[in-house]
Design an enzyme around this catalytic site. Structure first.
Site, short mmCIF file in Angstrom:
data_model
loop_
_atom_site.label_atom_id
_atom_site.label_comp_id
_atom_site.label_asym_id
_atom_site.label_seq_id
_atom_site.Cartn_x
_atom_site.Cartn_y
_atom_site.Cartn_z
N TYR A 102 0.95 -1.31 -0.05
CA TYR A 102 0.02 -0.03 -0.02
C TYR A 102 1.02 1.39 -0.16
O TYR A 102 1.95 1.35 0.79
CB TYR A 102 -1.13 0.05 1.26
CG TYR A 102 -1.50 1.30 1.51
CD1 TYR A 102 -3.05 1.40 1.04
CD2 TYR A 102 -1.02 2.47 1.90
CE1 TYR A 102 -3.92 2.66 1.17
CE2 TYR A 102 -1.80 3.64 2.13
CZ TYR A 102 -3.19 3.81 1.75
OH TYR A 102 -3.84 4.79 1.75
N GLU A 189 -3.53 7.31 -4.21
CA GLU A 189 -3.42 6.26 -3.48
C GLU A 189 -3.18 5.06 -4.55
O GLU A 189 -3.94 4.99 -5.21
CB GLU A 189 -4.69 5.94 -2.52
CG GLU A 189 -4.75 4.71 -1.94
CD GLU A 189 -5.95 4.47 -1.13
OE1 GLU A 189 -6.14 5.13 0.08
OE2 GLU A 189 -6.80 4.00 -1.62
#
Length: 426
Positions: A102, A189
């Protein structure tokens, strides 16, 4: 923030030299089949909506053939996720996943930071809120110089990335930071960031949100409304944005909030000022009324701008009432509102919405003159049998008496709906 769908964000990442899977968007099953043929192997078919939890919603499917891609696209394009219809799918190559990570860049507005911040975790593929705090490495990013390669080495090292891969991750972080700054992102993101079997880093997903204030600097994005919206822009949203875009004199905000089948009554909502708007929304909810839109005319806008907002609010179909919610002692000259409202109601009530409940609360600077403008300008409409028979006008005596205003609007809306239903039966 102006938001991109996944396939749009990936297109801009690719143009910036950041690796993304080979893929193509499709709006029909046939286009999905053609995309799968072009890719030439197993593919993922991913529904494109501004909503999380797409996997749980059944709009991400892995298939092996172009025919299966077409079938999956047909199923996905028929779905609605969190009230949002799926109008496109992204068909892209199935990745050989070795490990998921992530990584995101966001604005940290905290007093001690006020800068971009990068977050990185070796626990990718899940909501960041679900990841243990100690598994998330955070680093402030210099807003002028961005994240440098040596910063990336430090970030990856803290996360436990093996030494042999530190340079690879550091280069990726630095390029992602450059892209974040280049595109004036608010959020960028990547979840998950994939390491493939042969060691490549590829962005398997992308959430990109652009700072609304920077949209004018990026005509290449083709963003028509630089505003946060709950779903796809409606005609009212486009009109509302054009009011603010073409006239900077005061605020003239307007945004659609939509209809639902649960709420019995929908109200055209016209507040004055942000705090006033919150008070009005609260009272509407308390008495069981739903605002069909959100609006604001504050900052001393001219009458013509107020008129345009009010005209849009009142022109909405199927509203059961109109509320001018001035729940504050405004220092702007309220006669601009009074003149605009008189003009709009005289245009709409007689021919389009006779009898529509209109509760007008207006107070603040020039209040007495403003209320007199309303009463005089609407007097002939407010007769017992006139098209404005449900107009009620209030001033400072009810500025904080939200319950009274809400109850009056509810009673008038019930009366109006009953009258309409009776006409239908007759």
């Amino acid at each position: 923030m102006a938001r991109f769908l996944e396939y749009q964000g990936k297109e801009w990442l690719s143009k910036a030299g950041i690796p993304v899977p080979k893929g193509r968007s499709a709006a029909t099953p046939e286009e999905a089949k053609q995309a799968a043929e072009w890719i030439g192997g197993p593919v993922a078919v991913k529904g494109q909506v501004q909503a999380g939890g797409r996997g749980k919603a059944g709009i991400v499917k892995l298939v092996n053939t172009p025919e299966e891609a077409a079938s999956a696209a047909a199923e996905i394009l028929a779905k609605t996720v969190k009230g949002l219809p799926v109008r496109q799918v992204l068909v892209e190559e199935k990745l050989d996943i070795k490990k998921e990570f992530y990584v995101s860049l966001v604005i940290n507005g905290a007093r001690e930071a006020r800068s971009p911040m990068v977050m990185f975790s070796t626990e990718g593929g899940m909501d960041i809120e679900s990841v243990l705090e100690e598994k998330i490495i955070k680093m402030f990013v210099n807003p002028v110089n961005g994240l440098q390669t040596y910063d990336g080495v430090d970030l990856a090292s803290q996360a436990g990335i093996p030494a042999k891969d530190l340079s690879k991750f550091a280069s990726f972080f630095a390029k992602l930071s450059q892209t974040y700054k280049k595109y004036d992102c608010q959020t960028l993101e990547i979840n998950p960031l994939i390491m493939t079997g042969n060691g490549e880093l590829i962005c398997a997903d992308c959430k990109m949100e652009i700072d609304n204030s920077s949209v004018s600097r990026h005509p290449e994005f083709g963003i028509k409304i630089a505003r946060d919206l709950p779903g796809e822009p409606t005609e009212l949203d486009y009109i509302g944005w054009s009011i603010e875009e073409t006239d900077a004199r005061g605020t003239g905000f307007l945004m659609n909030m939509g209809y639902d089948e649960v709420s019995p009554y929908h109200i055209g909502y016209h507040p004055i000022g942000g705090g006033s708007a919150m008070m009005g929304l609260d009272v509407l909810n308390q008495v069981g009324l739903k605002p069909a839109n959100y609006a604001d005319t504050s900052g001393n806008p001219v009458g013509s701008k107020i008129y345009r907002v009010a005209k849009c609010v009142l022109s909405q179909p199927n509203i059961d009432g109109y509320l001018l919610g001035g729940f504050m002692m405004a220092n702007q000259e309220q006669w601009h509102h009074a003149h605009a409202i008189v003009k709009v109601l005289r245009e709409i009530l007689p021919t389009q919405k006779p009898g529509l409940p209109c509760v007008l609360l207006l107070c603040g600077n020039r209040e007495d003159e403003s209320l007199e403008i309303l009463r005089t300008g609407l007097a002939d409409l407010m007769t017992p049998d006139g098209p404005g028979k449900r107009i009620e006008i209030y001033g400072k005596e009810h500025v904080t008496d939200t319950k009274f205003i809400g109850e009056r609007l509810l009673a008038l809306s019930q009366e109006y709906r009953a009258e309409k239903d009776a006409r239908k039966v007759g």
